[in-house]
Design an enzyme around this catalytic site. Sequence first.
Site, PDB file in Angstrom:
ATOM      1  N   GLY A   1       1.011  -0.941  -0.215  1.00 40.63           N
ATOM      2  CA  GLY A   1      -0.133   0.081  -0.578  1.00 40.63           C
ATOM      3  C   GLY A   1       1.024   1.468   0.242  1.00 40.63           C
ATOM      4  O   GLY A   1       1.847   1.540   0.490  1.00 40.63           O
TER       5      GLY A   1
ATOM      6  N   CYS B   1       5.433  -6.104   1.506  1.00 47.23           N
ATOM      7  CA  CYS B   1       5.280  -4.643   1.755  1.00 47.23           C
ATOM      8  C   CYS B   1       4.888  -3.542   2.591  1.00 47.23           C
ATOM      9  O   CYS B   1       4.999  -4.276   3.846  1.00 47.23           O
ATOM     10  CB  CYS B   1       5.074  -4.094   0.143  1.00 47.23           C
ATOM     11  SG  CYS B   1       6.076  -2.731  -0.760  1.00 47.23           S
ATOM     12  N   TYR B   2       3.958  -2.858   2.358  1.00 46.65           N
ATOM     13  CA  TYR B   2       3.321  -2.418   3.321  1.00 46.65           C
ATOM     14  C   TYR B   2       3.074  -3.576   4.534  1.00 46.65           C
ATOM     15  O   TYR B   2       2.939  -3.306   5.380  1.00 46.65           O
ATOM     16  CB  TYR B   2       2.304  -1.423   3.423  1.00 46.65           C
ATOM     17  CG  TYR B   2       1.860  -0.450   4.386  1.00 46.65           C
ATOM     18  CD1 TYR B   2       1.761   0.836   4.543  1.00 46.65           C
ATOM     19  CD2 TYR B   2       0.736  -1.346   4.420  1.00 46.65           C
ATOM     20  CE1 TYR B   2       1.490   1.611   5.432  1.00 46.65           C
ATOM     21  CE2 TYR B   2      -0.277  -0.519   5.467  1.00 46.65           C
ATOM     22  CZ  TYR B   2       0.401   0.306   6.273  1.00 46.65           C
ATOM     23  OH  TYR B   2      -0.427   1.520   7.044  1.00 46.65           O
TER      24      TYR B   2
ATOM     25  N   HIS C   1       7.783  -7.913  -3.631  1.00 46.46           N
ATOM     26  CA  HIS C   1       6.193  -7.995  -4.220  1.00 46.46           C
ATOM     27  C   HIS C   1       5.904 -10.196  -5.012  1.00 46.46           C
ATOM     28  O   HIS C   1       6.956  -9.809  -6.368  1.00 46.46           O
ATOM     29  CB  HIS C   1       5.151  -6.925  -5.546  1.00 46.46           C
ATOM     30  CG  HIS C   1       5.526  -5.380  -4.938  1.00 46.46           C
ATOM     31  ND1 HIS C   1       3.970  -5.336  -4.033  1.00 46.46           N
ATOM     32  CD2 HIS C   1       6.200  -4.458  -4.995  1.00 46.46           C
ATOM     33  CE1 HIS C   1       3.788  -4.246  -3.479  1.00 46.46           C
ATOM     34  NE2 HIS C   1       5.300  -3.994  -3.471  1.00 46.46           N
TER      35      HIS C   1
ATOM     36  N   GLU D   1       3.761 -11.258  -6.004  1.00 50.02           N
ATOM     37  CA  GLU D   1       2.589 -11.474  -6.850  1.00 50.02           C
ATOM     38  C   GLU D   1       3.005 -11.349  -8.439  1.00 50.02           C
ATOM     39  O   GLU D   1       2.316 -11.191  -9.084  1.00 50.02           O
ATOM     40  CB  GLU D   1       1.465 -11.070  -6.575  1.00 50.02           C
ATOM     41  CG  GLU D   1       1.174  -9.134  -6.118  1.00 50.02           C
ATOM     42  CD  GLU D   1       1.878  -8.292  -5.203  1.00 50.02           C
ATOM     43  OE1 GLU D   1       3.065  -9.165  -4.450  1.00 50.02           O
ATOM     44  OE2 GLU D   1       2.074  -7.637  -4.942  1.00 50.02           O
TER      45      GLU D   1
ATOM     46  N   SER E   1     -20.180  -6.513 -27.818  1.00 48.41           N
ATOM     47  CA  SER E   1     -19.752  -6.158 -28.542  1.00 48.41           C
ATOM     48  C   SER E   1     -18.949  -7.137 -29.426  1.00 48.41           C
ATOM     49  O   SER E   1     -18.297  -6.974 -30.533  1.00 48.41           O
ATOM     50  CB  SER E   1     -18.259  -5.487 -27.652  1.00 48.41           C
ATOM     51  OG  SER E   1     -17.235  -6.250 -27.498  1.00 48.41           O
ATOM     52  N   GLY E   2     -19.274  -7.680 -28.864  1.00 48.44           N
ATOM     53  CA  GLY E   2     -18.466  -9.323 -29.956  1.00 48.44           C
ATOM     54  C   GLY E   2     -16.823  -9.812 -29.235  1.00 48.44           C
ATOM     55  O   GLY E   2     -17.044 -10.610 -29.928  1.00 48.44           O
ATOM     56  N   GLY E   3     -16.755  -9.158 -28.873  1.00 47.96           N
ATOM     57  CA  GLY E   3     -15.206  -9.667 -28.492  1.00 47.96           C
ATOM     58  C   GLY E   3     -15.618 -10.585 -27.360  1.00 47.96           C
ATOM     59  O   GLY E   3     -16.821 -11.215 -26.756  1.00 47.96           O
ATOM     60  N   VAL E   4     -14.602 -11.354 -26.285  1.00 49.84           N
ATOM     61  CA  VAL E   4     -14.538 -11.941 -25.541  1.00 49.84           C
ATOM     62  C   VAL E   4     -14.865 -11.997 -24.305  1.00 49.84           C
ATOM     63  O   VAL E   4     -16.115 -12.971 -23.708  1.00 49.84           O
ATOM     64  CB  VAL E   4     -13.402 -12.911 -25.326  1.00 49.84           C
ATOM     65  CG1 VAL E   4     -12.018 -12.192 -24.309  1.00 49.84           C
ATOM     66  CG2 VAL E   4     -13.123 -14.156 -24.620  1.00 49.84           C
ATOM     67  N   ASP E   5     -15.486 -10.828 -23.850  1.00 47.39           N
ATOM     68  CA  ASP E   5     -15.596 -10.308 -22.836  1.00 47.39           C
ATOM     69  C   ASP E   5     -17.334 -10.251 -22.216  1.00 47.39           C
ATOM     70  O   ASP E   5     -17.247 -10.779 -21.481  1.00 47.39           O
ATOM     71  CB  ASP E   5     -15.470  -8.363 -22.182  1.00 47.39           C
ATOM     72  CG  ASP E   5     -13.395  -8.857 -22.518  1.00 47.39           C
ATOM     73  OD1 ASP E   5     -12.268  -9.687 -22.249  1.00 47.39           O
ATOM     74  OD2 ASP E   5     -12.924  -7.542 -22.415  1.00 47.39           O
ATOM     75  N   SER E   6     -17.180  -9.895 -23.575  1.00 46.41           N
ATOM     76  CA  SER E   6     -19.181  -9.423 -23.081  1.00 46.41           C
ATOM     77  C   SER E   6     -19.392 -10.592 -23.760  1.00 46.41           C
ATOM     78  O   SER E   6     -20.892 -10.909 -23.036  1.00 46.41           O
ATOM     79  CB  SER E   6     -19.437  -8.215 -23.878  1.00 46.41           C
ATOM     80  OG  SER E   6     -19.311  -8.213 -25.356  1.00 46.41           O
ATOM     81  N   SER E   7     -19.127 -11.298 -24.195  1.00 46.12           N
ATOM     82  CA  SER E   7     -20.286 -12.673 -24.989  1.00 46.12           C
ATOM     83  C   SER E   7     -20.037 -13.761 -23.442  1.00 46.12           C
ATOM     84  O   SER E   7     -20.488 -14.506 -23.078  1.00 46.12           O
ATOM     85  CB  SER E   7     -18.586 -13.510 -25.568  1.00 46.12           C
ATOM     86  OG  SER E   7     -18.588 -12.668 -26.941  1.00 46.12           O
TER      87      SER E   7
ATOM     88  N   LYS F   1      -8.017 -10.862 -18.397  1.00 43.70           N
ATOM     89  CA  LYS F   1      -8.176 -11.369 -19.964  1.00 43.70           C
ATOM     90  C   LYS F   1      -8.145 -13.270 -19.521  1.00 43.70           C
ATOM     91  O   LYS F   1      -8.534 -13.312 -20.418  1.00 43.70           O
ATOM     92  CB  LYS F   1      -7.817 -10.840 -21.344  1.00 43.70           C
ATOM     93  CG  LYS F   1      -7.513 -10.996 -22.307  1.00 43.70           C
ATOM     94  CD  LYS F   1      -9.598 -10.045 -22.156  1.00 43.70           C
ATOM     95  CE  LYS F   1      -9.003  -9.523 -23.891  1.00 43.70           C
ATOM     96  NZ  LYS F   1     -10.365  -8.412 -23.480  1.00 43.70           N
TER      97      LYS F   1
END
Length: 513
Positions: free
Chosen positions: A54, A81-82, A168, A170, A223-229, A369
């Site tokens: 943080g 870290c923090y 970090h 991660e 939108s036809g992209g993977v996310d909204s599909s 993604k």
Amino acid sequence: MHERILIVDFGSQYTQLIARRVREHQVFSEVVPPHKALEASKAEGLKGIILSGGPGSAYEKGAPTLPPEILQHGVPVLGICYGMQWMCEVLGGSVIPGTSREYGFTPLKVDAASKLFDGVATDTVVWMSHGDRVEKLPDGFLNLAHSADCPEGAIGDVDRDYYAVQFHPEVGHTQEGERMLRNFLKGICGCSGDWTPGDLATELIERVREQVGEEGEIVLGLSGGVDSSVVGALCQRAIGNRCHAIFVDNGLLRAGERELVEKAFEDHFELDLTVIDAEKRFLDKLAGVTDPETKRKVIGHEFVEIFREQAKRFKNATFLGQGTLYPDVIESVAAHGGATEVIKSHHNVGGLPDDLDMDLVEPLRLLFKDEVRELGRILGLPEEMVARQPFPGPGLAVRCVGDCTPHRINLLREADRVVREEFEARDEHHGVWQYFAVLTGARSVGVMGDKRTYEEACAIRAVQSNDGMTADWVYPSRECLQAISNRIINNSHGINRVVLDITSKPPGTIEWE
Ligand code: XMP
């Protein structure tokens, strides 16, 4: 009931990355702000606690803190870290401003054997990002590793299974971060990995169902992209035909996009799909707009207006579904209410009006993604949909530097078609995150058929990335570049020069605007 890791968010940019790394080990995690942490820690199944980094300084008044009882559950704790510095302050050690700060790649020497560094090389490289450092260790702690400027690079109280690292683990740049986190989750916390991506799908579907209730309806921006599909597939399973997909042809789409979406939708979804012709509407609103952020906001607002209009067709459509991902959120809004810089207003996040009278349904908001792609496969979406290269919501507008006139958008659309076709014809698109054309707005002198030309330069942008948050440029073959250059210049009236963009992210961004 799954085994559970609690992640306390002290405001780091990387907190969701920690959650994602934990998911990769098939362990369920829950991210909570400090004020909710104690309560959340009492729920069943707790196997360990991770305290994030943080921006605060643990020794300062008003720095984020937690009730110290959170350390009394008898489960292992990893401070990052923090998170490390907070642990030290609260357990009787101390933290001071470091004499030199460490940012970026840093060599780390492992000094003592521990379960955290099991199998980690003695000399390794980690990602640091800190100014403060631990001065005095709390009782019971040992030094486990150090860097040149940070004697307490990693520390641990092996009896209580408290571990803490200044770097970090991660972040992908920490060479053996994956192993260290696995050691913590599996070796130290004893998690068996009982939480699968299939569980994630079930959980997301359940959450949509809960949010929308028995009667609610969703207008889904597709939108036809993977996310909204993927959001479409989740919503279909959650509430069936109470989800209404709206695909907006805003005149800023790639060549063939609309037909592809209509066909894919027909083949793979049972939702009703409405296609809206809105080319004129968008291009009229964009006329004369050249500032990138204004473009994004104009487009975002226009999308929302259309969704609002469409919602009126349905009785209970008070929900707006969107394929927002975590990188959209982190780059668009000041995360954690802090001073995080807004890089771009991703159209589905930063472009929303303040008076939006619909509730957002964004089941992918905390995912990356590649996780969404995996989810898409689990939900049975076809590979050609799941593996598509990302395409930004504001479409070609953010690749058309300057005024988005119909002529320039058409020029760009054709150039983009050429880039895609030539990459794909040579199989050079495999493993490439995005490959597209940009109309740069720069004009230069050329000579064609003995005549002087003064036309635009088109850039080829191709990048490799895992999550869109960082990216490296790709070097296509000479043959590919040559074919793209010849075809674009020979066939377009308005482009007389083609260049290759060789900028990574950072310092560049993937899209030009
Ligand atoms: P940048 O240009 O920010 O892009 O490096 C990172 C990734 O995000 C995509 N992108 C967007 N996606 N709405 C989206 O859904 C947006 O407004 C947007 N802007 C950029 C971009 O294509 C890249 O994959």
